[in-house]
Scaffold this active site. Structure first.
Site, PDB file in Angstrom:
ATOM      1  N   LEU A 161       0.823  -1.212   0.000  1.00 22.07           N
ATOM      2  CA  LEU A 161       0.000   0.000   0.000  1.00 22.07           C
ATOM      3  C   LEU A 161       0.856   1.260   0.000  1.00 22.07           C
ATOM      4  O   LEU A 161       0.347   2.356   0.121  1.00 22.07           O
ATOM      5  CB  LEU A 161      -0.929   0.070   1.221  1.00 22.07           C
ATOM      6  CG  LEU A 161      -2.199  -0.744   1.207  1.00 22.07           C
ATOM      7  CD1 LEU A 161      -3.174  -0.153   2.208  1.00 22.07           C
ATOM      8  CD2 LEU A 161      -2.839  -0.768  -0.157  1.00 22.07           C
ATOM      9  N   ASN A 165       0.068   2.947  -4.174  1.00 20.83           N
ATOM     10  CA  ASN A 165       0.067   3.197  -2.744  1.00 20.83           C
ATOM     11  C   ASN A 165      -1.122   4.018  -2.279  1.00 20.83           C
ATOM     12  O   ASN A 165      -1.700   4.796  -3.007  1.00 20.83           O
ATOM     13  CB  ASN A 165       1.370   3.887  -2.325  1.00 20.83           C
ATOM     14  CG  ASN A 165       1.329   5.366  -2.565  1.00 20.83           C
ATOM     15  OD1 ASN A 165       0.694   6.103  -1.846  1.00 20.83           O
ATOM     16  ND2 ASN A 165       1.986   5.807  -3.609  1.00 20.83           N
ATOM     17  N   CYS A 166      -1.498   3.756  -1.048  1.00 21.51           N
ATOM     18  CA  CYS A 166      -2.603   4.444  -0.412  1.00 21.51           C
ATOM     19  C   CYS A 166      -2.201   4.918   0.975  1.00 21.51           C
ATOM     20  O   CYS A 166      -2.886   4.628   1.934  1.00 21.51           O
ATOM     21  CB  CYS A 166      -3.804   3.525  -0.269  1.00 21.51           C
ATOM     22  SG  CYS A 166      -4.266   2.682  -1.764  1.00 21.51           S
ATOM     23  N   VAL A 167      -1.104   5.624   1.095  1.00 26.52           N
ATOM     24  CA  VAL A 167      -0.826   6.249   2.399  1.00 26.52           C
ATOM     25  C   VAL A 167      -1.959   7.223   2.616  1.00 26.52           C
ATOM     26  O   VAL A 167      -2.680   7.531   1.693  1.00 26.52           O
ATOM     27  CB  VAL A 167       0.510   7.004   2.435  1.00 26.52           C
ATOM     28  CG1 VAL A 167       1.656   6.037   2.419  1.00 26.52           C
ATOM     29  CG2 VAL A 167       0.629   7.991   1.309  1.00 26.52           C
TER      30      VAL A 167
END
Lengths: 364, 427
Positions: free
Chosen positions: B210, B242-244
């Site tokens: 992620l 990515n999903c920060v």
């Protein structure tokens, strides 16, 4: 040259629905005199005086200055305790809804007096206050984080622009309205970050700032870097075999199911978990709550973040005296420094009371 | 390199049993598109939904947002090394479906996926509330490993965007724009001599599940800092994996429309000489951080840059990379401006970055991500609400019984984007 008249305008008739304002000014703006009259003791007069007239206009129908306190800059700064008490008593008598001090522009003693008395009125009388001064006035650094301080130029030629800004912010404070970002309302940044929508997008602002920086032209950073306080490390443990070691982590290891509901980011709490008799943290009993790293490996084996297995081994081998019965855990993902400090103080006190000698801190 | 973008403006989306773009309306066959997604055995179910600006719709959990494009002239195809074969992109002609996006949604993989509200107070904080969104809602098979789910969702979204983009291949654009990125040798031309040599250092999130970014299909974790031509981004050379925190993740849409690239190209030859662009990663290992920032600084000095804009992606751990990149360039005499968001706590009183240095004296802030926000309930939810309490920026009780959400700005996709895409700032 001597000042001929003390000119004051009778107070507007204050209607019941109007806010009452007390205005604090120095001997010069109070038309008492210049530097030679700086030791003039505080005096309360009815209605607005000097710049108070401009405030009267800016405040409009919503508020009126019922009294003005005129005070010599030297008298205030050389008799701080007495001056504070005297002025606070005067303000208390008036029971205003709002207190305005200055603006002081670049006059140092005046700025310190304004900031200091406005701060006292806020904290001791609970009355909202506004002041105004130049960024380099010593009073600005001393009080900008305690009192809203409208940014002014370095001389009184800016009065016409400054007064409406101070009045407008003052009215918002009295009404309990939302206060916008420093650049929106015109106050000196006060350490509280506020969001707002700027005119241009960030990428454009970055290019403009860079071009100014490259040409050695002035620019203003949107976020001034903090100055860190560095903490000295404590002395090393002389004999580990007698020491009680505790584990404290910001890696978010919690019992499965996260019973204390520690947040995956911006944690507002920490947990303490009993590990007496536990040799190994296993995936059926422990997991991570941390939202800022790949959780797969920590969930498989929480010892990777909170090394109970290794420390228990050391304990059995006599390398350390004891692994403390509790480990403390929070999530350090975007968690505010303020909360982190608060957790640290509480956890440290508990560890000290529990006879822990040293702590292994793990983070991710 | 010269790239011409041809914009086809999309004014709406509708479902039918064929696929075309008719007078600015995108017509798609949802069954056909869903079947294509289901060709991946790891995806159990898929459906398409439409969300238009102003509608009372909440889309969540959002994984990625992608703008459909198609390469009509020149080498390569969109998303080289991911969907299209590897070939150097960034030149020729590319058509863009402007005014819309593909949004991928489904059960969350980890913790930090986001929300897009198409109306209400939340809409002001995301650029995606202003687009016509074709939302792909997916469900993975049972027992799937998170890594595999993330990849499946990512590829499904990118492929869908390419399929939709293909519909614009033979259309006449409503507007065109030409971008030229000169060679290094041309940066020394007499005509540019009086202008400051400016570069762009783009930091790519690369910390793990992620938290990955792909360059021509290569995981950025495994890369050394390198040069890239700005127009390559416009053809999808860089995609998000990515999903920060949703607020500062660079969606693939952001990569395609990188505002620093666009604004620097616009100013090139006028107020500055846009010499080049460096991409560099942000990993979790100290040695990588040191190596990548050293490499970036060496390259910046080699070209050379007089000044550079540095953008980061994410917060906390990457703040250390940001400070390293900035201070190393400054110590070489290269003046920098940094673009970053802040985590100053809900009351705005906390230290905004996890690291600091007095050399970092020119910062553009894209807002405090911890700002509390109250999102009213929406009439329709595309996706699911189960995860609101868990996603970064949410807390136990974030999702209230009436459907409203009390959380931090962190939860809104794109809200504090660190490429400087938005107007949001903090002081």
């Amino acid at each position: 040259m001597s000042w001929v008249t003390t000119c004051s305008v009778p107070a507007k008739e204050v209607t019941v629905s109007q806010y009452k304002v007390v205005h604090y000014i120095n001997q010069f703006f109070g038309q008492i005199g210049g530097e030679e009259m700086a030791d003039y003791p505080a005096e309360k007069r009815p209605g607005p005086i000097g710049p108070g007239l401009a405030f009267t206009q800016a405040l409009g129908e919503d508020a009126a200055i019922t009294a003005t306190i005129v005070c010599g800059d030297s008298w205030f700064n050389e008799n701080l305790e007495l001056a504070r008490q005297t002025v606070l008593d005067m303000v208390r008598e008036e029971a205003p809804d709002l207190f305005i001090a200055g603006p002081a522009f670049n006059a140092g003693r005046y700025g310190v007096a304004c900031g200091s008395i406005a701060d006292a009125v806020q904290s001791e009388l609970g009355i909202p206050a506004v002041t105004g001064m130049y960024v380099e006035n010593p009073g600005a650094d001393m009080f900008r984080e305690k009192v809203y301080t409208i940014a002014t130029g370095d001389n009184a030629a800016g009065m016409r622009r400054v007064v409406p800004a101070m009045a407008s912010l003052g009215l918002k404070l009295v009404r309990g309205e939302d206060i916008g970002a420093s650049v929106e309302e015109g106050y000196l940044p006060n350490g509280i970050r506020k969001n707002f929508f700027d005119q241009k997008r960030g990428s454009l602002r970055a290019i403009e700032m860079l071009l100014n920086k490259l040409k050695d032209k002035p620019f203003v950073t949107e976020y001034p870097m903090p100055v860190y306080d560095r903490v000295e490390a404590g002395p090393a443990i002389k004999d580990l075999s007698r020491a009680t070691i505790a584990i404290v982590t910001s890696g978010g290891i919690v019992p499965k199911g996260n019973p204390d509901r520690i947040e995956s980011s911006s944690a507002t709490r920490y947990g303490s978990y009993h590990i007496a008799g536990v040799d190994d943290l296993t995936s059926d009993k422990y997991e991570t709550a941390h939202g800022g790293y790949d959780p797969v490996y920590a969930n498989q084996d929480a010892d990777r973040v909170v090394p109970v297995d290794v420390l228990r081994q050391y304990e059995k081998e006599g390398k350390i005296g004891k692994l403390h019965d509790w480990f403390y855990s929070t999530v350090g993902n975007g968690t505010s420094v303020a909360n982190s400090k608060r957790f640290a103080v509480e956890i440290a006190e508990k560890l000290l009371a529990q006879g822990v000698d040293a702590v292994i801190m793990t983070s991710t | 390199m010269k790239l011409e973008l041809g914009y086809i403006d999309i004014r709406g989306i509708r479902f039918d049993d064929y696929m075309a773009i008719e007078d600015g309306i995108l017509v798609v066959n949802p069954k056909e598109l869903a079947e294509a997604v289901l060709a991946d055995p790891l995806i159990k179910s898929a459906r398409l939904e439409i969300a238009n600006p102003g509608e009372s719709i909440r889309i969540t959990p959002v994984k990625d947002v992608i703008e459909p494009r198609v390469k009509v002239e020149g080498p390569g195809g969109i998303f080289p090394g991911m969907i299209s074969k590897v070939d150097t992109v960034g030149s020729g002609k590319t058509h863009v479906l402007r005014g819309m996006a593909v949004v991928t949604v489904g059960r969350i993989v980890g913790f930090q996926e986001g929300i897009i509200d198409m109306t209400g107070p939340g809409a002001a904080y995301t650029p995606f509330s202003k687009l016509h969104n074709l939302v792909l809602v997916m469900e993975p098979v049972e027992g799937i490993a998170p890594h595999d789910y993330e990849k499946a969702a990512r590829m499904a979204g990118l492929q869908l965007a390419v399929t939709i983009g293909e519909l614009a291949r033979n259309l006449e654009p409503d507007e065109t724009e030409v971008f030229k990125t000169p060679r290094i040798s041309e940066s020394f031309d007499a005509i540019l001599r009086g202008l400051p040599r400016v570069g762009y250092v783009m930091m790519l999130q690369s910390q793990g599940l992620l938290h990955d970014t792909y360059v021509y299909g290569v995981d950025a974790k495994r890369t050394l800092s390198t040069l890239i031509r700005p127009t390559e981004l416009m053809d999808g050379a860089i995609v998000s994996g990515n999903c920060v925190s949703a607020c500062d993740k660079n969606t693939t849409y952001h990569h395609l429309n990188n505002p620093v690239v666009r604004d620097l190209l616009k100013e090139h030859g006028k107020t500055l000489n846009f010499v080049g662009m460096i991409i560099t990663n942000e990993t979790v290992y100290l040695s990588d951080k040191v190596r990548s920032s050293d490499w970036t600084a060496e390259m910046a000095e080699y070209l050379p840059f007089d000044g550079a804009i540095i953008s980061q992606e994410g917060f906390g751990n990457p703040d250390t990379d940001l400070i390293m990149n900035c201070t190393k360039l400054e110590k070489k005499g290269i003046k920098t401006v940094v673009i970053t968001d802040e985590y100053a706590g809900q009351d705005g009183k906390s230290q905004s970055l996890a690291d600091a240095d007095e050399l970092v004296d020119a910062v553009v802030s894209t807002g405090n991500a911890n700002m509390p926000i109250l999102l009213p309930p929406m009439e329709r939810v595309i996706g699911m609400l189960d995860y609101i309490d868990k996603i970064a920026g949410g807390h136990d009780g974030s999702l209230r019984p009436d459907g409203s959400i009390e959380a931090e700005l962190q939860v809104i996709t794109g809200a504090t984007n660190e490429l400087g895409y938005n107007l949001l700032s903090a002081r």
